[in-house]
Scaffold this active site. Structure first.
Site, PDB file in Angstrom:
ATOM      1  N   GLY A   8       1.136  -1.422  -0.167  1.00  0.00           N
ATOM      2  CA  GLY A   8      -0.150  -0.051  -0.181  1.00  0.00           C
ATOM      3  C   GLY A   8       1.053   1.064   0.332  1.00  0.00           C
ATOM      4  O   GLY A   8       0.221   2.346   0.702  1.00  0.00           O
ATOM      5  N   GLY A  11      -0.338   5.018  -0.977  1.00  0.00           N
ATOM      6  CA  GLY A  11      -1.349   5.772  -0.172  1.00  0.00           C
ATOM      7  C   GLY A  11      -0.722   7.320   0.817  1.00  0.00           C
ATOM      8  O   GLY A  11       0.907   7.120   0.807  1.00  0.00           O
ATOM      9  N   GLN A  12      -1.462   7.227   1.646  1.00  0.00           N
ATOM     10  CA  GLN A  12      -1.097   9.302   2.268  1.00  0.00           C
ATOM     11  C   GLN A  12      -0.433   8.841   3.129  1.00  0.00           C
ATOM     12  O   GLN A  12       0.937   8.829   3.452  1.00  0.00           O
ATOM     13  CB  GLN A  12      -2.834   9.073   2.797  1.00  0.00           C
ATOM     14  CG  GLN A  12      -2.431  10.239   3.566  1.00  0.00           C
ATOM     15  CD  GLN A  12      -3.379  10.812   4.505  1.00  0.00           C
ATOM     16  OE1 GLN A  12      -3.928   9.805   5.447  1.00  0.00           O
ATOM     17  NE2 GLN A  12      -2.934  12.666   5.466  1.00  0.00           N
ATOM     18  N   ASP A  33       2.108  -2.038  -4.246  1.00  0.00           N
ATOM     19  CA  ASP A  33       0.789  -1.538  -3.897  1.00  0.00           C
ATOM     20  C   ASP A  33      -0.127  -1.702  -5.576  1.00  0.00           C
ATOM     21  O   ASP A  33       0.856  -2.878  -6.397  1.00  0.00           O
ATOM     22  CB  ASP A  33       0.614  -0.142  -4.258  1.00  0.00           C
ATOM     23  CG  ASP A  33      -1.197   0.500  -3.574  1.00  0.00           C
ATOM     24  OD1 ASP A  33      -1.870   0.006  -4.016  1.00  0.00           O
ATOM     25  OD2 ASP A  33      -0.543   1.280  -2.746  1.00  0.00           O
ATOM     26  N   ILE A  34      -1.236  -1.385  -5.603  1.00  0.00           N
ATOM     27  CA  ILE A  34      -2.267  -2.343  -6.990  1.00  0.00           C
ATOM     28  C   ILE A  34      -2.320  -1.289  -7.494  1.00  0.00           C
ATOM     29  O   ILE A  34      -3.159  -1.294  -8.844  1.00  0.00           O
ATOM     30  CB  ILE A  34      -3.279  -2.695  -6.288  1.00  0.00           C
ATOM     31  CG1 ILE A  34      -4.653  -1.902  -5.355  1.00  0.00           C
ATOM     32  CG2 ILE A  34      -4.015  -4.251  -5.551  1.00  0.00           C
ATOM     33  CD1 ILE A  34      -5.824  -1.963  -5.059  1.00  0.00           C
ATOM     34  N   TYR A 140     -14.388  -1.198   8.595  1.00  0.00           N
ATOM     35  CA  TYR A 140     -13.491  -0.630   8.799  1.00  0.00           C
ATOM     36  C   TYR A 140     -12.883  -1.296  10.554  1.00  0.00           C
ATOM     37  O   TYR A 140     -11.895  -2.553  10.437  1.00  0.00           O
ATOM     38  CB  TYR A 140     -12.880   0.161   9.066  1.00  0.00           C
ATOM     39  CG  TYR A 140     -11.787   0.988   8.625  1.00  0.00           C
ATOM     40  CD1 TYR A 140     -10.511   0.591   8.234  1.00  0.00           C
ATOM     41  CD2 TYR A 140     -11.791   2.071   9.450  1.00  0.00           C
ATOM     42  CE1 TYR A 140      -9.614   1.292   8.621  1.00  0.00           C
ATOM     43  CE2 TYR A 140     -10.004   2.826   9.955  1.00  0.00           C
ATOM     44  CZ  TYR A 140      -9.350   2.372   9.545  1.00  0.00           C
ATOM     45  OH  TYR A 140      -7.970   2.566   9.259  1.00  0.00           O
ATOM     46  N   LYS A 144     -10.373  -4.414  11.539  1.00  0.00           N
ATOM     47  CA  LYS A 144      -8.942  -3.590  12.596  1.00  0.00           C
ATOM     48  C   LYS A 144      -8.275  -4.688  13.686  1.00  0.00           C
ATOM     49  O   LYS A 144      -7.424  -4.309  14.644  1.00  0.00           O
ATOM     50  CB  LYS A 144      -8.483  -2.159  12.019  1.00  0.00           C
ATOM     51  CG  LYS A 144      -8.522  -1.680  11.351  1.00  0.00           C
ATOM     52  CD  LYS A 144      -7.169  -2.351  10.383  1.00  0.00           C
ATOM     53  CE  LYS A 144      -6.950  -0.929   9.874  1.00  0.00           C
ATOM     54  NZ  LYS A 144      -4.756  -1.344   8.958  1.00  0.00           N
TER      55      LYS A 144
HETATM   56  N1  LIG Z   1      -4.646   8.071   6.792  1.00  0.00           N
HETATM   57  C1  LIG Z   1      -4.881   8.392   8.218  1.00  0.00           C
HETATM   58  O1  LIG Z   1      -5.740   9.300   8.277  1.00  0.00           O
HETATM   59  C2  LIG Z   1      -4.801   6.864   9.184  1.00  0.00           C
HETATM   60  C3  LIG Z   1      -5.503   6.625   9.964  1.00  0.00           C
HETATM   61  C4  LIG Z   1      -5.859   5.475  10.836  1.00  0.00           C
HETATM   62  C5  LIG Z   1      -4.830   5.144  10.876  1.00  0.00           C
HETATM   63  N2  LIG Z   1      -4.545   4.202   9.557  1.00  0.00           N
HETATM   64  C6  LIG Z   1      -3.805   3.031   8.731  1.00  0.00           C
HETATM   65  O2  LIG Z   1      -3.143   3.528   8.086  1.00  0.00           O
HETATM   66  C7  LIG Z   1      -2.762   2.879   6.995  1.00  0.00           C
HETATM   67  C8  LIG Z   1      -2.623   3.190   5.703  1.00  0.00           C
HETATM   68  O3  LIG Z   1      -3.132   4.223   5.241  1.00  0.00           O
HETATM   69  P1  LIG Z   1      -3.749   4.783   4.564  1.00  0.00           P
HETATM   70  O4  LIG Z   1      -3.809   6.439   4.719  1.00  0.00           O
HETATM   71  O5  LIG Z   1      -2.211   5.382   3.043  1.00  0.00           O
HETATM   72  O6  LIG Z   1      -4.563   4.811   3.272  1.00  0.00           O
HETATM   73  P2  LIG Z   1      -4.359   5.033   1.881  1.00  0.00           P
HETATM   74  O7  LIG Z   1      -6.346   4.890   2.158  1.00  0.00           O
HETATM   75  O8  LIG Z   1      -4.253   6.597   1.393  1.00  0.00           O
HETATM   76  O9  LIG Z   1      -3.691   3.823   1.398  1.00  0.00           O
HETATM   77  C9  LIG Z   1      -4.088   2.588   0.959  1.00  0.00           C
HETATM   78  C10 LIG Z   1      -3.259   2.207   0.295  1.00  0.00           C
HETATM   79  O10 LIG Z   1      -3.160   0.905   0.023  1.00  0.00           O
HETATM   80  C11 LIG Z   1      -3.983   0.709  -1.196  1.00  0.00           C
HETATM   81  N3  LIG Z   1      -4.912  -1.232  -1.408  1.00  0.00           N
HETATM   82  C12 LIG Z   1      -6.044  -0.881  -1.336  1.00  0.00           C
HETATM   83  N4  LIG Z   1      -6.165  -2.507  -1.178  1.00  0.00           N
HETATM   84  C13 LIG Z   1      -5.125  -2.682  -1.871  1.00  0.00           C
HETATM   85  C14 LIG Z   1      -4.883  -4.168  -2.047  1.00  0.00           C
HETATM   86  N5  LIG Z   1      -5.866  -5.216  -2.396  1.00  0.00           N
HETATM   87  N6  LIG Z   1      -3.345  -4.861  -2.396  1.00  0.00           N
HETATM   88  C15 LIG Z   1      -2.564  -3.451  -1.676  1.00  0.00           C
HETATM   89  N7  LIG Z   1      -2.232  -2.166  -1.975  1.00  0.00           N
HETATM   90  C16 LIG Z   1      -3.815  -2.112  -1.382  1.00  0.00           C
HETATM   91  C17 LIG Z   1      -4.265   1.633  -2.540  1.00  0.00           C
HETATM   92  O11 LIG Z   1      -4.311   1.690  -3.645  1.00  0.00           O
HETATM   93  C18 LIG Z   1      -3.565   2.783  -1.446  1.00  0.00           C
HETATM   94  O12 LIG Z   1      -2.136   2.982  -2.074  1.00  0.00           O
HETATM   95  C19 LIG Z   1      -4.131   1.879   6.895  1.00  0.00           C
HETATM   96  O13 LIG Z   1      -3.257   0.544   7.996  1.00  0.00           O
HETATM   97  C20 LIG Z   1      -4.872   2.710   8.354  1.00  0.00           C
HETATM   98  O14 LIG Z   1      -5.628   1.946   8.464  1.00  0.00           O
HETATM   99  C21 LIG Z   1      -4.707   5.492   8.664  1.00  0.00           C
END
Ligand SMILES: NC(=O)c1ccc[n+]([C@@H]2O[C@H](COP(=O)([O-])OP(=O)(O)OC[C@H]3O[C@@H](n4cnc5c(N)ncnc54)[C@H](O)[C@@H]3O)[C@@H](O)[C@H]2O)c1
Length: 308
Positions: A8, A11-12, A33-34, A140, A144
């Site tokens: 992943g 992502g953010q 990533d996908i 979610y 988790k």
């Molecule tokens: N951003 C936040 O505020 C926040 C808060 C709490 C926890 N988190 C946790 O941090 C982690 C990352 O979150 P994020 O904010 O970067 O999310 P995001 O949605 O920005 O990124 C997630 C990434 O996972 C990829 N993805 C989705 N399905 C997939 C699959 N089947 N196989 C491989 N990749 C796949 C997406 O393409 C994306 O790039 C997660 O576990 C999330 O629960 C984030």
């Protein structure tokens, strides 16, 4: 030099984690990533990996043989409510695939972020404890929470050094968030930076715990390098920086952008936000691995504006 695999990675969180790893650790990094390679992963090794696929996951581990894995692939709260089955398969089947591959390929350490979404509406709203018996109400949160239990199970059964932090809402400027309930904070600051008004999808008095991405990433690296014998929690530790409501964020933004305007039209995410705590008990993180932060809300907003 250690080998680090990130799932992943586009992502953010991934965009920021890659930077901090590159600047602080002598590592060969494999991003996966996908979605297509992004400018954040330019010049780095990149492979397509859908974590729902056990075969593909094992193939990547077989090819790269990582020492450390950061498993970030996930479906977040708001997207998870639109497609609960997808959230279930990515967040649970995907996580089990990664846990099994880590055991099979002798990975030294695995990090998987958890979330405040693991708490349900009956959890204490203030200083929510690390151990709780509340039941989350989103897919979610359910996936988790089950993930956290699996981390402890794999630690105890397979001696896998798996570590997790419950992130609150994360505020960052590099990759816009698209799928969470706390995203309004980033959206509001981005709109103010552009000089446009903003319609907030949460009510103005909805408090949530939050954190600046710099602090979240520095904490993650510190946590991953902490002494395993000092870690007393093998589900997930709490971390957070501050609690604010949309109105309090708006008032902070006004100090930098007078004239900025916000109106409020709560949607389905209001109910999700109301099921979560306002603040978390972070005392165990401070005690066990020295959790601390550098950014208060005003410093966060100021730094965001300097980058946007
Ligand atoms: N951003 C936040 O505020 C926040 C808060 C709490 C926890 N988190 C946790 O941090 C982690 C990352 O979150 P994020 O904010 O970067 O999310 P995001 O949605 O920005 O990124 C997630 C990434 O996972 C990829 N993805 C989705 N399905 C997939 C699959 N089947 N196989 C491989 N990749 C796949 C997406 O393409 C994306 O790039 C997660 O576990 C999330 O629960 C984030």
């Amino acid at each position: 030099m250690i080998k680090i695999l990130i799932t992943g990675s586009n992502g953010q969180v991934g965009a920021e984690l890659i930077r901090i790893i590159k600047s602080s650790i002598d590592a060969e990094i494999m991003c996966t990533d996908i979605t297509q390679k992004t400018k954040e992963t330019e010049g780095m090794e990149f492979e397509y990996l859908d974590v729902k696929s056990k075969e593909l996951t094992e193939k990547i581990f077989e090819k790269f043989h990582p020492d450390h894995v950061y498993h970030l692939a996930s479906i977040l709260s708001a997207s998870g409510e639109k497609d609960p089955y997808l959230a279930y398969t990515v967040n649970l089947t995907g996580t089990v695939n990664i846990l099994n591959a880590c055991v099979k390929y002798n990975v030294e350490k695995l990090f998987v972020p958890s979330t405040i979404g693991v708490y349900g509406p009956e959890a204490p709203k203030e200083d929510a404890p690390v151990r709780h018996s509340s039941i989350p109400t989103t897919m979610y949160g359910i996936t988790k929470a089950a993930g956290e239990m699996l981390f402890q199970y794999y630690y105890e059964k397979y001696n896998l050094d798996v570590r997790s932090l419950r992130y609150p809402g994360l505020i960052s400027y590099r990759v816009p968030p698209t799928a969470g309930t706390t995203d309004y904070a980033v959206d509001m600051i981005r709109h103010a930076a552009k000089g446009s008004s903003y319609t907030c999808y949460l009510g103005e008095d909805t408090p949530l715990p939050m954190m600046y991405m710099q602090d979240a990433m520095e904490s993650t690296i510190k946590f991953m390098h902490s002494d395993p014998d000092k870690l007393s929690v093998r589900t997930a530790y709490n971390v957070m920086s501050y609690t604010f409501t949309p109105k309090q964020l708006y008032e902070t933004i006004l100090k930098f952008k007078p004239g900025f305007r916000v109106d409020y039209k709560p949607d389905f995410r209001q109910q999700i936000a109301e099921s979560w705590p306002h603040s978390l008990d972070i005392s165990q993180s401070r005690h066990d691995w020295g959790f601390n932060i550098r950014y208060d809300l005003e410093k966060t907003v100021e730094d965001m504006f300097s980058h946007l």
